[in-house]
Design an enzyme around this catalytic site. Sequence first.
Site, PDB file in Angstrom:
ATOM      1  N   ASP A  50      -6.742 -14.346  -9.847  1.00 32.66           N
ATOM      2  CA  ASP A  50      -5.619 -14.755  -8.994  1.00 32.66           C
ATOM      3  C   ASP A  50      -4.364 -14.539  -9.815  1.00 32.66           C
ATOM      4  OD1 ASP A  50      -3.578 -16.058  -7.674  1.00 32.66           O
ATOM      5  OD2 ASP A  50      -4.804 -17.786  -7.098  1.00 32.66           O
ATOM      6  N   VAL A  51      -3.573 -13.554  -9.444  1.00 33.56           N
ATOM      7  CA  VAL A  51      -2.442 -13.176 -10.298  1.00 33.56           C
ATOM      8  C   VAL A  51      -1.331 -14.233 -10.302  1.00 33.56           C
ATOM      9  CG1 VAL A  51      -2.897 -10.706 -10.048  1.00 33.56           C
ATOM     10  CG2 VAL A  51      -1.235 -11.811  -8.523  1.00 33.56           C
ATOM     11  N   ASN A  73      -1.301  -4.150  -7.885  1.00 35.28           N
ATOM     12  CA  ASN A  73      -1.232  -3.895  -6.437  1.00 35.28           C
ATOM     13  C   ASN A  73      -1.111  -5.175  -5.622  1.00 35.28           C
ATOM     14  OD1 ASN A  73      -2.094  -2.386  -3.789  1.00 35.28           O
ATOM     15  ND2 ASN A  73      -3.622  -4.004  -4.070  1.00 35.28           N
ATOM     16  N   TYR A 142      10.498 -11.235  -0.069  1.00 29.49           N
ATOM     17  CA  TYR A 142       9.727 -10.040  -0.465  1.00 29.49           C
ATOM     18  C   TYR A 142      10.610  -9.070  -1.244  1.00 29.49           C
ATOM     19  CZ  TYR A 142       6.681  -5.914   0.092  1.00 29.49           C
ATOM     20  OH  TYR A 142       5.892  -4.800  -0.125  1.00 29.49           O
ATOM     21  N   LYS A 146      10.249  -7.775  -5.171  1.00 28.01           N
ATOM     22  CA  LYS A 146      10.024  -6.371  -5.556  1.00 28.01           C
ATOM     23  C   LYS A 146      11.181  -5.851  -6.409  1.00 28.01           C
ATOM     24  CE  LYS A 146       6.006  -5.551  -3.488  1.00 28.01           C
ATOM     25  NZ  LYS A 146       4.763  -5.339  -4.252  1.00 28.01           N
ATOM     26  N   THR A 177      -2.287  -1.578   7.037  1.00 26.12           N
ATOM     27  CA  THR A 177      -3.053  -2.636   6.367  1.00 26.12           C
ATOM     28  C   THR A 177      -2.634  -3.963   6.989  1.00 26.12           C
ATOM     29  OG1 THR A 177      -1.326  -2.995   4.729  1.00 26.12           O
ATOM     30  CG2 THR A 177      -3.031  -1.384   4.159  1.00 26.12           C
TER      31      THR A 177
HETATM   32  P1  NAP Z   1      -2.688  -6.411   2.026  1.00 24.14           P
HETATM   33  O1  NAP Z   1      -3.460  -5.620   2.986  1.00 24.14           O
HETATM   34  O2  NAP Z   1      -2.024  -7.658   2.508  1.00 24.14           O
HETATM   35  O3  NAP Z   1      -3.621  -6.759   0.761  1.00 24.14           O
HETATM   36  C1  NAP Z   1      -3.095  -7.547  -0.271  1.00 24.14           C
HETATM   37  C2  NAP Z   1      -4.140  -7.721  -1.353  1.00 24.14           C
HETATM   38  O4  NAP Z   1      -3.539  -8.524  -2.388  1.00 24.14           O
HETATM   39  C3  NAP Z   1      -5.395  -8.447  -0.882  1.00 24.14           C
HETATM   40  O5  NAP Z   1      -6.510  -7.941  -1.566  1.00 24.14           O
HETATM   41  C4  NAP Z   1      -5.132  -9.882  -1.335  1.00 24.14           C
HETATM   42  O6  NAP Z   1      -6.306 -10.630  -1.592  1.00 24.14           O
HETATM   43  C5  NAP Z   1      -4.425  -9.610  -2.653  1.00 24.14           C
HETATM   44  N1  NAP Z   1      -3.689 -10.762  -3.170  1.00 24.14           N
HETATM   45  C6  NAP Z   1      -2.681 -11.458  -2.590  1.00 24.14           C
HETATM   46  N2  NAP Z   1      -2.296 -12.453  -3.404  1.00 24.14           N
HETATM   47  C7  NAP Z   1      -3.074 -12.392  -4.511  1.00 24.14           C
HETATM   48  C8  NAP Z   1      -3.167 -13.139  -5.707  1.00 24.14           C
HETATM   49  N3  NAP Z   1      -2.386 -14.216  -5.926  1.00 24.14           N
HETATM   50  N4  NAP Z   1      -4.062 -12.765  -6.647  1.00 24.14           N
HETATM   51  C9  NAP Z   1      -4.863 -11.701  -6.440  1.00 24.14           C
HETATM   52  N5  NAP Z   1      -4.855 -10.964  -5.325  1.00 24.14           N
HETATM   53  C10 NAP Z   1      -3.965 -11.315  -4.370  1.00 24.14           C
HETATM   54  O7  NAP Z   1      -1.520  -5.546   1.364  1.00 24.14           O
HETATM   55  P2  NAP Z   1      -1.375  -3.941   1.239  1.00 24.14           P
HETATM   56  O8  NAP Z   1      -0.672  -3.429   2.427  1.00 24.14           O
HETATM   57  O9  NAP Z   1      -2.688  -3.354   0.841  1.00 24.14           O
HETATM   58  O10 NAP Z   1      -0.322  -3.853   0.029  1.00 24.14           O
HETATM   59  C11 NAP Z   1      -0.697  -3.442  -1.274  1.00 24.14           C
HETATM   60  C12 NAP Z   1       0.558  -3.220  -2.083  1.00 24.14           C
HETATM   61  O11 NAP Z   1       1.394  -2.227  -1.456  1.00 24.14           O
HETATM   62  C13 NAP Z   1       1.451  -4.463  -2.225  1.00 24.14           C
HETATM   63  O12 NAP Z   1       1.995  -4.523  -3.514  1.00 24.14           O
HETATM   64  C14 NAP Z   1       2.544  -4.227  -1.203  1.00 24.14           C
HETATM   65  O13 NAP Z   1       3.734  -4.936  -1.512  1.00 24.14           O
HETATM   66  C15 NAP Z   1       2.712  -2.720  -1.311  1.00 24.14           C
HETATM   67  N6  NAP Z   1       3.329  -2.101  -0.137  1.00 24.14           N
HETATM   68  C16 NAP Z   1       2.706  -2.184   1.065  1.00 24.14           C
HETATM   69  C17 NAP Z   1       3.294  -1.585   2.183  1.00 24.14           C
HETATM   70  C18 NAP Z   1       2.641  -1.642   3.548  1.00 24.14           C
HETATM   71  O14 NAP Z   1       3.192  -1.090   4.521  1.00 24.14           O
HETATM   72  N7  NAP Z   1       1.475  -2.264   3.677  1.00 24.14           N
HETATM   73  C19 NAP Z   1       4.522  -0.893   2.054  1.00 24.14           C
HETATM   74  C20 NAP Z   1       5.119  -0.817   0.803  1.00 24.14           C
HETATM   75  C21 NAP Z   1       4.509  -1.429  -0.284  1.00 24.14           C
HETATM   76  P3  NAP Z   1      -6.919 -11.695  -0.517  1.00 24.14           P
HETATM   77  O15 NAP Z   1      -7.839 -10.912   0.385  1.00 24.14           O
HETATM   78  O16 NAP Z   1      -7.629 -12.679  -1.383  1.00 24.14           O
HETATM   79  O17 NAP Z   1      -5.753 -12.294   0.238  1.00 24.14           O
END
Ligand code: NAP
Length: 222
Positions: A50-51, A73, A142, A146, A177
Amino acid sequence: MQALVTGANRGLGLEVTKQLVDRGFAVWAGVRDAAKMPELGDRVSPLRLDVADPRSIARARAELDSLDVLVNNAAIIGAGDGPVLDCGVEAVRVQIETNAFGPWRLVCACADLLRASPRGRVVNVSSSAASLATMTDIGAAYLTSKLALNGMTRMLADALRDDGVLVNAVCPGWLDTEMGASAGPGGRPVSEGAAAVLWAATLPDNGPSGGFFEEGGRVVPW
Ligand code: NAP
């Protein structure tokens, strides 16, 4: 080569984990709940992490004896986020804890291993929405988190430059996602979003450090 991906159980983190394995990496899959991690074969090892919890980071670090690539990530969005005049600093504090302090603490904890690697790489998964050049008021918590991550990318790149560790921020684009869906339908597949992360994770030794990039190594303005 050994990688660690945080938030590896779903979304972009899961896809990055699969693609790193395809490139020959062994991967520590950092997950809050090991039961949520799909079985991906013997090159992927779930690691409770858990980060947002410094004790969890210390316990996870104790499991590692080598590390070449760290992909920060894991992140959260929402939960009280909103326009800057309404958001309130408490929501900002919560997101900074996970999205910025988490990666910071983790790099500090793993710095000795990254320095010892012949090809240390840190990839901070950021967002072009946090680019100062184009920023709008879409979510103060957010974006602030970032922004902090981007600044940390510069500092860490400087701190680790002499050890050959390349530290970069990348934007994966708007993705299909759980997080991406919070902005509505239309995000692109994670298979495409992972490209920017894989690019930064596998940079050659003369690659850039301290930059902000998207797919194909295109520069994102800070
Ligand atoms: P997501 O589907 O919401 O997945 C987030 C992941 O982070 C899940 O595995 C979650 O685990 C984990 N997480 C959250 N809090 C945590 C913690 N305290 N310790 C460990 N793990 C934790 O997000 P995503 O869309 O894949 O995003 C991945 C990255 O891309 C992020 O950094 C996000 O800011 C960036 N990003 C995303 C988008 C987009 O459109 N989705 C756009 C730009 C940037 P749990 O299952 O346990 O909750």
